[in-house]
Scaffold this active site. Structure first.
Site, mmCIF file in Angstrom:
data_model
loop_
_atom_site.group_PDB
_atom_site.id
_atom_site.type_symbol
_atom_site.label_atom_id
_atom_site.label_comp_id
_atom_site.label_asym_id
_atom_site.label_seq_id
_atom_site.Cartn_x
_atom_site.Cartn_y
_atom_site.Cartn_z
ATOM 1 C CG ASP A 264 -6.376 -2.823 -5.847
ATOM 2 O OD1 ASP A 264 -6.867 -1.739 -6.248
ATOM 3 O OD2 ASP A 264 -6.689 -3.344 -4.762
ATOM 4 C CB ALA B 210 -8.119 0.887 1.584
#
Length: 380
Positions: free
Chosen positions: A276, A143
């Site tokens: 995360d 990402a």
């Protein structure tokens, strides 16, 4: 002096076990029973019968929560993040940047220094930054934003470190990229180097660890898989007792069977649980952004428009619960991997990560269902 003791609880020990005992606190620190008995002041007694008493957790790799993100580059954003984390029993943090241009990273570093200097006692202790990118491999960008990926640059690290007031604790790198091995050799003695967003094979990763890399970022994600003929960076890390492995136990990133296998491979001395999380953590489903890219959140899943997983929407205490209740990891091991090991990895174990006399009294009391009953921060 303010005195406090926690009685009748099952207290987490540094070796990763639980023992029935009393925790003694004077002002903001944990102290010994002997020192407590010789101290004077108003005493508060907390009865933790039938409950677990654990150190506050340390999340060394997450991006945001409650609508704010580390990459917003503001004190307000960092404060929002840190206050939410404290409410979830995460009492010390090193939030993560993304692959961004240097001017954006510079602003994040300035905000980090300013927020650290504030010392907000209503927020988790801000212990530094985790620099995820831009020294990564575009083929494993996940990402991250490919247009900002660059070669490893020690001069850039030095500039950012100066702006942050030496708050950069962890820097990630893909060891197969240009200049990466030299970067690891030059900088591993002053920052925690983690292998990340990489296409490295076993031999390349092994060389990086020999040069000073000591961690794998979100193990299994954005790296070659572990297989019987090509063990890749996971096999290299498992082979080296000096290397730790991050693991996201949100039920999305890593299958429960793989989590259990990873604990067998690395042991609970070397696994670091991380969340995360991105800015949607703590909020409802919808559209958010991560590193300037649109993220769609539905339930526990956060993805980019092309379907790439884009961080999590959980927090570290939830990861501990998931690891224990849904994945079969012993509570003592999960706490060790969410409190002891991360604090050691980023060099703050002298003050955080266990309930040892001399450390900050950052403590969480959990009931038998692992729900938070009390969060104690600096003794309060």
């Amino acid at each position: 002096m303010a005195l406090r003791k926690i009685i009748n609880g099952l207290v987490f020990q540094e070796d990763g076990s639980f023992t029935p005992e009393t925790v003694y606190i004077c002002d903001e620190k944990i102290i010994s029973e002997e020192d407590y008995r010789s101290a004077s002041g108003e005493e508060t007694v907390t009865d933790a019968a039938g409950r677990y008493v654990i150190p506050g957790l340390t999340d060394i790799h997450f991006h945001g929560c409650m609508g704010s993100d580390c990459c917003d580059g503001t004190v307000d954003a960092l404060q929002t993040i840190a206050r939410y984390q404290l409410s979830q029993g995460v009492t010390s943090i090193t939030p993560a940047t993304m692959t961004m241009p240097e001017d954006v990273l510079a602003q994040i570093c300035r905000a980090a220094k300013d927020f650290h200097d504030m010392a907000d006692l209503n927020a988790a202790d801000f212990c530094g930054l985790y620099m995820e990118g831009p020294f990564i491999n575009a083929s494993k960008k996940g990402a991250q934003n490919e247009k900002y990926i660059i070669a490893a640059d020690t001069d850039m690290l030095n500039r950012l470190q100066d702006l942050s007031g030496n708050m950069l604790r962890t820097v990630v790198i893909a060891p197969e990229t240009e200049g990466a091995m030299d970067f690891i050799r030059e900088n591993s003695s002053r920052v925690n180097i983690s292998i990340a967003h990489t296409a490295a094979d076993y031999d390349m990763a092994k060389e990086a660890i020999a040069c000073g890399a000591s961690q794998l970022t979100h193990t299994y994600n954005a790296m070659p898989p572990f297989s019987h003929r090509a063990p890749g960076p996971i096999g290299a890390a498992a082979d080296d007792e000096t290397c730790r492995a991050e693991l996201i136990c949100d039920g999305i990133h890593v299958h429960p069977a793989v989590v259990r296998t990873t604990f067998k491979m690395f042991g609970d001395d070397r696994i670091i649980l991380i969340s995360d999380s991105m800015r949607a953590a703590g909020l409802a489903d919808g559209h958010y952004d991560l590193g300037g890219q649109n993220v769609i959140v539905k339930g526990n899943l956060a993805v980019l428009e092309d379907g790439t997983i884009a961080g999590s929407v959980t927090n570290l205490m939830n990861c501990v619960r998931t690891a224990v209740q849904d994945m079969g990891i012993p509570l003592a091991s999960a706490v060790k991997c969410a409190a002891v090991n991360p604090a050691k990895a980023v060099g703050i174990y002298g003050k955080y990560g266990s309930l040892t006399p001399g450390k900050y009294a950052n403590i969480v009391i959990l009931n038998k269902y692992l729900d938070i009953e009390t969060v104690i921060h600096h003794g309060i």
